[in-house]
Scaffold this motif. Structure first.
Motif, PDB file in Angstrom:
ATOM      1  N   SER A  77       0.833  -1.205   0.000  1.00 46.30           N
ATOM      2  CA  SER A  77       0.000   0.000   0.000  1.00 46.30           C
ATOM      3  C   SER A  77       0.863   1.248   0.000  1.00 46.30           C
ATOM      4  CB  SER A  77      -0.904   0.024   1.227  1.00 46.30           C
ATOM      5  OG  SER A  77      -1.638  -1.145   1.279  1.00 46.30           O
TER       6      SER A  77
ATOM      7  N   VAL B 131       3.954   1.619  -0.962  1.00 40.20           N
ATOM      8  CA  VAL B 131       4.672   1.780  -2.227  1.00 40.20           C
ATOM      9  C   VAL B 131       3.738   2.356  -3.289  1.00 40.20           C
ATOM     10  CG1 VAL B 131       5.708   0.514  -4.132  1.00 40.20           C
ATOM     11  CG2 VAL B 131       6.417   0.035  -1.800  1.00 40.20           C
ATOM     12  N   SER B 132       2.552   1.762  -3.394  1.00 35.32           N
ATOM     13  CA  SER B 132       1.683   2.264  -4.475  1.00 35.32           C
ATOM     14  C   SER B 132       1.175   3.666  -4.167  1.00 35.32           C
ATOM     15  CB  SER B 132       0.521   1.321  -4.746  1.00 35.32           C
ATOM     16  OG  SER B 132       0.269   0.534  -3.648  1.00 35.32           O
ATOM     17  N   ALA B 133       0.916   3.978  -2.894  1.00 39.30           N
ATOM     18  CA  ALA B 133       0.445   5.321  -2.566  1.00 39.30           C
ATOM     19  C   ALA B 133       1.503   6.352  -2.942  1.00 39.30           C
ATOM     20  CB  ALA B 133       0.114   5.416  -1.081  1.00 39.30           C
TER      21      ALA B 133
ATOM     22  N   ALA C  30       3.969   6.076  -5.030  1.00 44.43           N
ATOM     23  CA  ALA C  30       4.151   6.137  -6.479  1.00 44.43           C
ATOM     24  C   ALA C  30       3.045   6.951  -7.127  1.00 44.43           C
ATOM     25  CB  ALA C  30       4.174   4.720  -7.048  1.00 44.43           C
ATOM     26  N   LEU C  31       1.814   6.695  -6.714  1.00 48.80           N
ATOM     27  CA  LEU C  31       0.684   7.398  -7.341  1.00 48.80           C
ATOM     28  C   LEU C  31       0.738   8.883  -7.051  1.00 48.80           C
ATOM     29  CD1 LEU C  31      -2.249   4.941  -6.694  1.00 48.80           C
ATOM     30  CD2 LEU C  31      -1.410   5.723  -8.896  1.00 48.80           C
ATOM     31  N   VAL C  32       0.975   9.238  -5.802  1.00 43.85           N
ATOM     32  CA  VAL C  32       0.979  10.659  -5.460  1.00 43.85           C
ATOM     33  C   VAL C  32       2.102  11.373  -6.181  1.00 43.85           C
ATOM     34  CG1 VAL C  32       1.296  12.286  -3.588  1.00 43.85           C
ATOM     35  CG2 VAL C  32      -0.198  10.339  -3.287  1.00 43.85           C
ATOM     36  N   MET C  33       3.259  10.738  -6.234  1.00 42.35           N
ATOM     37  CA  MET C  33       4.366  11.367  -6.968  1.00 42.35           C
ATOM     38  C   MET C  33       3.987  11.571  -8.415  1.00 42.35           C
ATOM     39  SD  MET C  33       7.820   9.601  -5.588  1.00 42.35           S
ATOM     40  CE  MET C  33       8.703   9.927  -7.117  1.00 42.35           C
ATOM     41  N   ALA C  34       3.426  10.540  -8.996  1.00 45.74           N
ATOM     42  CA  ALA C  34       3.045  10.653 -10.411  1.00 45.74           C
ATOM     43  C   ALA C  34       2.061  11.787 -10.604  1.00 45.74           C
ATOM     44  CB  ALA C  34       2.438   9.345 -10.883  1.00 45.74           C
ATOM     45  N   ILE C  35       1.081  11.886  -9.713  1.00 47.66           N
ATOM     46  CA  ILE C  35       0.053  12.918  -9.883  1.00 47.66           C
ATOM     47  C   ILE C  35       0.671  14.299  -9.740  1.00 47.66           C
ATOM     48  CG2 ILE C  35      -1.980  13.914  -8.808  1.00 47.66           C
ATOM     49  CD1 ILE C  35      -2.703  10.988  -8.022  1.00 47.66           C
TER      50      ILE C  35
ATOM     51  N   VAL D 224      -5.689   2.849  -2.959  1.00 46.16           N
ATOM     52  CA  VAL D 224      -4.798   2.160  -2.033  1.00 46.16           C
ATOM     53  C   VAL D 224      -5.598   1.459  -0.941  1.00 46.16           C
ATOM     54  CG1 VAL D 224      -3.012   2.530  -0.323  1.00 46.16           C
ATOM     55  CG2 VAL D 224      -2.878   3.658  -2.525  1.00 46.16           C
TER      56      VAL D 224
ATOM     57  N   LEU E  86       3.898  -0.376 -10.905  1.00 45.09           N
ATOM     58  CA  LEU E  86       3.509   1.024 -10.836  1.00 45.09           C
ATOM     59  C   LEU E  86       4.694   1.886 -10.409  1.00 45.09           C
ATOM     60  CD1 LEU E  86       0.760   2.513 -11.063  1.00 45.09           C
ATOM     61  CD2 LEU E  86       0.707   2.488  -8.593  1.00 45.09           C
TER      62      LEU E  86
ATOM     63  N   VAL F 187       6.468   4.734 -12.656  1.00 41.31           N
ATOM     64  CA  VAL F 187       6.550   6.121 -12.239  1.00 41.31           C
ATOM     65  C   VAL F 187       7.992   6.589 -12.206  1.00 41.31           C
ATOM     66  CG1 VAL F 187       6.211   7.639 -10.271  1.00 41.31           C
ATOM     67  CG2 VAL F 187       4.399   6.109 -10.967  1.00 41.31           C
TER      68      VAL F 187
END
Lengths: 184, 116, 752
Positions: A114, A116-118, A120-125, B22, C742, C746
């Motif tokens: 969780s 890691v994906s959080a 990664a996603l926030v950085m990407a956004i 998440v 992912l 990224v």
């Protein structure tokens, strides 16, 4: 025009400040209940938290000028799918409060995945999409949505209707066949 | 309230959707109750829907060449997702019912007969 | 928000709060605290409604859409909130809207006071009546929800909103009729009420759909402004050049009226109301006597300006049929609550008739006065039933006045009021209805040059029923309270409880003074003027006239007239500055005077005749009546009426059995010809194709398949160990892979 005159009598939608407040209200509600879904150990409570999340997301749709979608979210999702799930809970458990605890190792893996994906996603956004937002020329109406749904997307629309029918029959069959075998 | 906070834009919705996503992932991994896993899937689908609608609102909803129609593809997809979620929930619950009738439990750890 | 609107809104929301509190804490509060909480909230609601009315009467100006001035006789408060943009609508540049909103005028204010008052009284009464019920708190929960829905319906400014609350009210009705759902008959009655109401709602939806399609909006002020000329007959030209044809307008009006037919138990759909008496008696007083069944009348009153003459004629015919049938059946009932139920049907028929003949004030006036005395009758009946140990058959009553004098007196007052005794409330409203019905008949017969003699029925039937009303109500009173006790055991135990005095006396006072001294009539006249003025304002802002009704320079909101316009008291006043018009009377004014003469000649003494006759026949209980029943046809007629003219049996045969038989026949036909044929044809085709395919299969495919199978087997054996069968392990691996992928993506994207 008469109609324009009548239109003036209808108040304008809430201004940016109000909608910001509403956004944070709904966002916090959605996020907090989603956390509740994760952390709650009682399956009935989980379902109630999910209901709050779905309702808050419907509120967000309102803020995004997607009123029809908000209504569908409330009616189909919160009203239909969730009720289905709760029925499922009731039918599959003699005592709905029973808990199945996960193992420590699994919890660790889950937290790792969780986080890691959080991140990664926030950085990407944050890095990928600039913060500015394009304004819409006019408020989309249900008529527009209807045109799109039955114009460009006619075939997917029909296909999905057939799919729903198939699912209905299939689900009824699946749920019933076992019982017939069980009681010869 | 800083301007960044006051001006709600695409970012805010995307980050919220990421959070929901998440949470959905975590739910799927942590629940041993099959219906709990299904709820995690619902959360993930909702996250996707928020993304679709937000992108539609902030990036795509411009009048298409003055024909009077707006591009609402994001919303249409969101509707399809909702329908599919309903279908998925129906089938999944039917399967769970069968599972429950066979194993008299809804704990997915017990259903290990498919192992090779 | 102007003060009265705010107060009424609070008044609407308080019962909702009560519902919330009782829903979550009702069981903990228990008996009787839960009832007191509910009563306290509704008392607050009543206080708000009354305060709102006081502010309303003084009037004022406020920030509001359309009209600057509001107040009694000045203009309504209109607060629209555009909710859903739907597209469509009558102008290209302005999309249609689904609005919600508030619409407050004198009628709203009057209805609020009436509903909250009756609700308060019923709450008080229920604390006593339901005292020993296991589900005490649940009862008050439902009552609160009902009050909220009903008030929301009345304050609603758009048809859509009215419809939503309409359905909520129907739901509450379902829950409350079936409150004692352990009783099979109660559960059946609840279902019946629900289903019959859905038939009417179907029409409601159709009417609303037609309006929405053409106008893109269903809020009341819009409808009044755009379609105000519909009442004159003929098509209405809309501002975008389209024509709203008169036939379609009529269908729209009849459709909306169908909704009212269901809710107000009008003739073909009336069968649910008598069965609904299975519910607890306070519920009958609150729902099936006054506020809820009157909702249909209220709806027709609200859409009155946009009804075409044809639609109104339809309404008048239905109303006339209903009031006659209801009164006739009431003559022969022996269950005290069923008498009241059929009497309610009959009185609702009066209201519908009034609206149909164009007597808007008469219909609404009767709605409000009827609310007082019919609730009183039901509460009185409740008191009797409690006293008699839950016995409802009048056969076993008799002589009860010595035991329960307060109930007997108050019930008697209500009987006098409903019979139309002068100086009681029912007298004024019924007289107005009969007068306008007479005027309508006179005008209609005149206009048809003496050929349309059938129009006289619109006067003869209601007048005749006025006699019947007095008769059957007096019969009910005599059988219950007068004569010798017919069941001595029941008589010995009968006594009334003091908790029920207050509601009965309060309602009795209102039944006496409600006609002349509460100013209801003035409020209704003002209400007409308000909406008229609001529309005039809207239309004057418009440069060119819309619609076809521009003959008179001033916009008179002439919708308040049928094809034979009966002049109404409100309009006389507004014509006052024009001396000429007053001096030489219009045909409709002349007709009204004639109608008045007719009423004086034929209907004034109806109450005396009816009451006297009933008193004479039932002086000694059933003795005289039984003697009369020996005459053979009388007996048959009595049975026919006692069974409610066999409407239930008829519907069973025509609808239920008919549909089942027809459905079976159709299914058999489809099965034999369509399904079997398709299957047989398909199987032939498949057989031919498969024999072809079999040849190909044997000679070409097998080799390839076997090879693939070998390959798959080898791979499967290799992969086998990974298949642990543990679903959550799969999920973990899957999701971990997703997360890693992912993160990798990224990182690549952001670094590159």
């Amino acid at each position: 025009m008469m109609i324009q005159l009548l239109a003036q009598t209808t108040p304008q939608p809430p201004d940016a400040g109000a909608s910001a407040v509403l956004f944070y209200l709904f966002a916090i509600l959605a996020g907090a209940s989603a956390l509740g879904v994760v952390l709650s150990r009682n399956i009935v409570r989980t379902a109630v938290f999910l209901l709050f999340t779905l309702t808050a997301v419907a509120g967000l749709y309102f803020l995004l000028d997607a009123e029809f979608l908000a209504a569908v979210q409330l009616v189909v999702y919160a009203g239909g799918t969730l009720v289905l799930i709760i029925f499922g809970v009731m039918l599959t458990s003699k005592s709905p409060g029973i808990r199945y605890e996960p193992k420590i190792g699994e919890v660790a893996v889950a937290i790792g995945v969780s986080v890691v994906s959080a991140v990664a996603l926030v950085m990407a956004i944050v890095r990928q999409f600039p913060a500015n937002s394009a304004s819409v020329e006019r408020h989309p109406t249900i008529a527009d949505l209807g045109q799109t749904l039955l114009g460009d997307y006619l075939i997917p629309f029909e296909l999905i209707s057939v799919l729903l029918l198939v699912v209905m029959i299939g689900a009824a069959y699946l749920a019933k066949a076992r019982r017939r075998e069980g009681r010869p | 309230m800083t301007p960044m906070l006051a001006q709600v834009g695409l970012h805010h919705y995307l980050i919220l959707a990421a959070m929901l996503f998440v949470c959905g992932l975590a739910t799927m991994m942590l629940k041993r109750n099959a219906i709990g896993i299904l709820m995690g899937v619902e959360l993930i689908l909702n996250a996707a829907n928020v993304n679709l609608v937000a992108f539609n609102r902030f990036r795509f909803a411009v009048d298409a060449g003055g024909t009077g129609g707006l591009r609402l593809d994001g919303q249409v997809f969101a509707i399809f997702v909702i329908i599919l979620a309903a279908a998925e929930a129906a089938v999944a619950l039917a399967i769970f019912l069968s599972f429950y009738n066979n194993f008299t439990t809804i704990d997915v750890e017990r259903g290990t007969q498919l192992k090779g | 928000m102007p003060l009265p609107a705010l107060l009424l809104l609070i008044s609407t929301l308080l019962p909702l709060a009560a519902f919330g509190v009782l829903l979550f804490a009702g069981k903990r509060l228990g008996n009787p605290l839960a009832g007191m909480v509910g009563t306290a909230f509704i008392a607050g609601s009543f206080a708000c409604a009354i305060t709102g009315m006081i502010f309303w009467l003084s009037g004022g100006t406020g920030p509001m859409a359309g009209a600057a001035e509001w107040g009694a006789g000045k203009g309504p408060i209109v607060l629209p909130i555009s909710w859903l943009p739907t597209g469509g609508g009558i102008a290209q540049d302005h999309p249609g809207y689904l609005d919600v909103g508030l619409y407050v005028d004198s009628l709203t204010v009057a209805m609020f006071s009436m509903i909250t008052l009756v609700a308060l009284v019923v709450h008080l009464f229920s604390i006593g009546y339901m005292a020993h019920d296991r589900n005490f708190h649940r009862f008050f929960t439902y009552l609160s929800l009902f009050c909220f829905s009903m008030l929301g319906l009345v304050i609603g400014g758009t048809l859509l909103q009215i419809f939503v609350f309409w359905e909520l009210v129907g739901l509450c009705s379902y829950l409350l009729i079936g409150f004692w759902h352990e009783k099979r008959s109660a559960a059946n009655a609840a279902t019946k009420a629900f289903v019959v109401n859905r038939i009417g709602d179907f029409g409601f939806l159709i009417g609303m759909g037609i309006l929405f399609y053409h106008l893109g909006n269903v809020s009341l002020p819009h409808l009044h402004a755009l379609l105000h000329t519909a009442g004159m007959g003929g098509a209405v030209a809309l501002s975008d050049g389209t024509i709203f044809g008169s036939g379609l307008l009529t269908i729209m009006g009849v459709g909306l009226f169908m909704g009212a037919m269901g809710k107000s138990a009008q003739f073909p759909l009336h069968t649910w109301l008598p069965d609904a008496m299975e519910g607890p008696t306070p519920v009958s007083a609150l729902i099936h006597a006054a506020p809820m069944v009157a909702a249909g009348v209220y709806l027709v009153g609200r859409i009155f300006p946009i009804l075409t003459p044809d639609a109104k004629l339809f309404i008048a015919i239905i109303g006339c049929a209903t009031l006659t049938i209801g009164a006739l059946i009431a003559l022969a009932q022996s269950d005290i609550k069923r008498v009241l139920a059929y009497s309610t049907i009959s009185q609702l028929g009066y209201m519908m008739l009034a609206l149909g003949v164009g007597s808007w004030v008469g219909g609404m006036f009767h709605l409000l006065t009827h609310a007082f005395f019919k609730s009183l009758l039901f509460l009185g009946a409740g008191s009797v039933i409690v006293a008699a140990g839950h016995e409802q058959e009048m056969v076993r009553f008799g002589g009860l006045w010595r035991k329960i004098p307060v109930t007997a007196v108050t019930f008697g007052i209500a009987v006098l009021a409903i019979a139309g005794t002068p100086f009681f409330s029912g007298f004024y409203s019924k007289e107005m209805i009969l007068r306008d019905a007479g005027a309508f008949s006179v005008l209609a017969v005149d206009l048809s040059h003496g050929r349309g003699l059938g129009y006289w029925l619109f006067f003869i039937l209601p007048t005749g029923v006025a006699y019947l009303t007095a008769f059957y109500m007096m019969r009910c009173w005599m059988l219950t309270f007068w004569g010798k006790p017919r069941d001595l055991k029941l008589y010995a135990h009968a006594r009334e409880s003091a908790v029920m005095y207050v509601p009965l006396v309060l309602l009795a006072v209102l039944s006496i003074i409600g006609g002349k001294f509460l100013g209801i009539e003035d409020l209704l006249n003002w209400s007409m003027r308000e909406s008229g003025q609001y529309c005039t304002q809207l239309i004057q802002k418009e440069a060119r006239p819309i619609g076809g009704g521009g003959e008179r320079g001033e916009m008179k909101f002439a919708g308040y007239s049928t094809a034979w316009p009966a002049q109404l008291p409100g309009e006389e006043e507004s014509l006052g500055d024009d001396e000429l018009v007053v001096r030489e009377r219009t045909p409709s004014q002349r007709a009204q005077i004639e109608g008045h003469h007719l009423v004086e000649r034929f209907a004034y003494w109806a109450f005396a005749v009816g009451l006297g006759l009933a008193a004479a026949i039932y002086w000694k209980g059933y003795a005289v009546a039984d003697w009369l029943m020996r005459i053979p046809p009388a007996h048959w007629v009595r049975n026919w009426l006692y069974r409610g003219m066999y409407f239930d049996e008829l519907y069973q045969i025509v609808w239920v059995d008919g549909v089942i038989l027809g459905g079976a026949a159709i299914c058999r036909w489809i099965d034999r010809w369509v399904v079997d044929g398709t299957v047989n044809g398909a199987s032939t085709v498949v057989r031919v194709i498969s024999s072809l395919a079999g040849w190909i299969d044997r000679h070409l495919v097998d080799g390839a398949v076997n090879g693939t199978g070998e390959l798959a087997h080898g791979v499967g054996a290799a992969m086998r160990s990974a298949q642990s069968g543990r679903i959550r392990l799969y999920v973990m691996v899957l999701l971990a892979a997703v997360a890693l992928g992912l993160a990798g993506a990224v990182m690549v994207a952001l670094s590159g």
